[in-house]
Design an enzyme around this catalytic site. Structure first.
Site, PDB file in Angstrom:
ATOM      1  N   THR A   1       1.721  -2.950   8.584  1.00 47.69           N
ATOM      2  CA  THR A   1       1.760  -3.636   9.873  1.00 47.69           C
ATOM      3  C   THR A   1       3.129  -4.267  10.073  1.00 47.69           C
ATOM      4  OG1 THR A   1      -0.601  -4.104   9.723  1.00 47.69           O
ATOM      5  CG2 THR A   1       0.663  -5.406  11.296  1.00 47.69           C
TER       6      THR A   1
ATOM      7  N   THR B   1       0.819  -1.213   0.000  1.00 52.44           N
ATOM      8  CA  THR B   1       0.000   0.000   0.000  1.00 52.44           C
ATOM      9  C   THR B   1       0.856   1.268   0.000  1.00 52.44           C
ATOM     10  OG1 THR B   1      -1.732  -1.157   1.206  1.00 52.44           O
ATOM     11  CG2 THR B   1      -1.804   1.243   1.253  1.00 52.44           C
TER      12      THR B   1
ATOM     13  N   GLY C   1      -4.458   3.363  -1.697  1.00 55.26           N
ATOM     14  CA  GLY C   1      -4.379   2.123  -0.946  1.00 55.26           C
ATOM     15  C   GLY C   1      -4.741   0.886  -1.735  1.00 55.26           C
ATOM     16  N   SER C   2      -5.895   0.879  -2.346  1.00 55.83           N
ATOM     17  CA  SER C   2      -6.376  -0.332  -3.009  1.00 55.83           C
ATOM     18  C   SER C   2      -5.912  -0.458  -4.452  1.00 55.83           C
ATOM     19  CB  SER C   2      -7.915  -0.367  -2.971  1.00 55.83           C
ATOM     20  OG  SER C   2      -8.376  -0.438  -1.638  1.00 55.83           O
TER      21      SER C   2
ATOM     22  N   GLU D   1      -5.092 -14.352   2.245  1.00 57.03           N
ATOM     23  CA  GLU D   1      -5.162 -13.133   3.051  1.00 57.03           C
ATOM     24  C   GLU D   1      -6.601 -12.767   3.379  1.00 57.03           C
ATOM     25  OE1 GLU D   1      -4.146  -8.328   2.807  1.00 57.03           O
ATOM     26  OE2 GLU D   1      -3.476  -9.671   1.210  1.00 57.03           O
TER      27      GLU D   1
ATOM     28  N   GLN E   1     -37.093 -10.822  26.610  1.00 55.71           N
ATOM     29  CA  GLN E   1     -37.318 -11.376  25.277  1.00 55.71           C
ATOM     30  C   GLN E   1     -36.672 -10.541  24.174  1.00 55.71           C
ATOM     31  OE1 GLN E   1     -41.251 -11.220  23.172  1.00 55.71           O
ATOM     32  NE2 GLN E   1     -41.203 -13.452  23.466  1.00 55.71           N
TER      33      GLN E   1
ATOM     34  N   PHE F   1       0.588   2.402   5.952  1.00 51.14           N
ATOM     35  CA  PHE F   1      -0.300   1.454   6.633  1.00 51.14           C
ATOM     36  C   PHE F   1       0.328   0.064   6.714  1.00 51.14           C
ATOM     37  CE2 PHE F   1      -3.689   4.179   4.391  1.00 51.14           C
ATOM     38  CZ  PHE F   1      -3.616   5.157   5.364  1.00 51.14           C
TER      39      PHE F   1
ATOM     40  N   PRO G   1       0.864   5.824  -0.065  1.00 47.73           N
ATOM     41  CA  PRO G   1       0.074   6.999   0.315  1.00 47.73           C
ATOM     42  C   PRO G   1      -0.827   7.515  -0.802  1.00 47.73           C
ATOM     43  CG  PRO G   1       2.346   7.245   1.065  1.00 47.73           C
ATOM     44  CD  PRO G   1       2.305   6.029   0.182  1.00 47.73           C
TER      45      PRO G   1
ATOM     46  N   GLY H   1      -7.839  -4.638   1.423  1.00 44.08           N
ATOM     47  CA  GLY H   1      -8.828  -4.433   0.362  1.00 44.08           C
ATOM     48  C   GLY H   1     -10.146  -3.999   0.970  1.00 44.08           C
TER      49      GLY H   1
END
Length: 389
Positions: A161, A129, A134-135, A244, A281, A159, A131, A366
């Site tokens: 990880t 990804t 992203g997708s 993924e 209930q 982004f 800046p 995604g």
């Protein structure tokens, strides 16, 4: 646990993993969440020594080469400790970075990076990804220009990880920008390579994990660090999307299940107007609706995992898994927090953190909007995506 997919050995593995997490991880979660940093130096090696990083990988590199339902168990149990950040650090290492090392890496790369990744001596991340988008994987701007027996990499990723503390980076870059997605290649890059800088990002959830923006300024990488063939990176990325997305779908049904278990226990102990909450209930019926939605997603995810384990190309089904399961988990956790009333809004109770952590499900790996467009092409336009070997 369904006997259709799990046997006694699976149950023993689950018990061992649950006990390990309870003893070695859970006592530190609150501290890691507050600090925004996992103590990788101690916990990573312990996980590696237990063999949990290698369940999916060949024995030749220190793995166990077990079926996919051990992976399912790993993901489900990680969700029960209520730290989306810690869970993400593990699966980003095992099923993002290490997947490419195993599938496309040379023998030398596997010995240098995959073996210590399985043993817990190295931490990896996957850098795709950017800046600028992203997708839009095909629109990436990071470049890798051949220079003798090396590549010079310039660009940025975001982004990511494990992007701040990882020992190596599996990186996608354009080696031939003129041909779009057909000009992408994948490299493994050492963290200490000159020209790499990383900045930690401040997130809504996943607080324990390090998510980073990474800049590459004239980073020199040996040509031998190319994963697979030059300009084949996009197809490699696409091939691994099934796993993924399914992992994220499994994560979602597992955190929803944990939220429901916790909430039901709370409802059985909390009283209002002279009776337990689980006797009203309106609450009982809302709970059953949520439970049914979770069970439907779980059963679907298990069925797709079984097909993936047989070698089927299930990109459509895995995309559905992520799309529907992450939405279900968000809805369930939102409602479970409501069931707790004011206590659900308190940080001393698990639902507040769970709500924040869950919200990344429909975004990461995604977005739901992108998945709907991909599925539209497959379902409506009848476009077929084939596994390339």
């Amino acid at each position: 646990m369904s006997s259709m997919y799990f046997n006694e050995e699976h149950q023993l593995f689950r018990d061992s993993l649950r006990n390990f997490l309870k003893k070695e991880v859970v006592p530190h979660i609150d501290e890691w969440e507050k600090k925004g940093k996992i103590d990788f130096k101690t916990i990573w090696k312990k996980i590696g020594d237990m063999g949990f990083f290698g369940i999916h990988y060949p024995e030749a590199y220190g793995g166990s080469d077990l079926d996919i339902f051990y992976t399912v168990i790993l993901q489900e149990e990680l969700q029960r400790i209520n730290s989306g950040g810690f869970a993400a650090a593990v699966w980003a290492h095992v099923y993002l970075a290490m997947t490419h090392l195993n599938a496309e890496g040379s023998e030398a790369i596997k010995q240098k990076y995959l073996v210590p990744s399985i043993s817990g001596d190295k931490l990896g991340c996957l850098c795709i990804t950017e800046p600028s988008g992203g997708s839009d994987v095909a629109g990436m701007r990071t470049t890798a220009v051949k220079d003798g027996d090396s590549y010079i990499i310039n660009g940025s990723k975001t982004f990511i990880t494990n992007g701040f503390y990882s020992d190596y980076l599996v990186l996608a870059a354009k080696t031939n920008p003129d041909i779009g997605n057909k000009g992408i290649s994948i490299f493994v890059v050492d963290r200490d390579a000159s020209g790499i800088s990383a900045t930690k990002l401040n997130k809504l959830g996943w607080r324990a994990s390090d998510t980073a923006e990474i800049a590459f300024d004239k980073v020199k990488v040996p040509a031998s660090n190319l994963l697979g063939e030059e300009n084949k990176g996009f197809s490699y990325i696409m091939q691994h999307f099934s796993l993924e997305r399914l992992v994220m779908g499994i994560n979602a049904h597992a955190r929803a299940e944990f939220a429901l278990e916790y909430t039901l226990n709370y409802m059985s102990e909390r009283t209002a107007f002279g009776k337990e909450l689980n006797k009203f209930q309106a609450l009982r019926h809302r709970y059953v609706d949520m439970y049914a939605d979770m069970e439907i997603c779980k059963a679907y995810n298990y069925s797709i995992a079984a097909r993936l384990d047989k070698g089927e190309y299930v990109v459509k089904e895995a995309s559905i898994s992520k799309l529907k399961s992450t939405k279900m988990a968000d809805d369930v956790i939102y409602e479970c927090l409501q069931f707790l009333g004011g206590y659900g809004y308190m940080e001393d109770y698990p639902l507040a953190r769970m709500l924040r952590d869950s919200r990344l499900g429909p975004i990461g790996g995604g977005t739901s909007e992108i998945l709907k467009e991909i599925l539209s092409k497959m379902v409506i336009d009848k476009k077929e995506y084939k596994l390339k070997v």
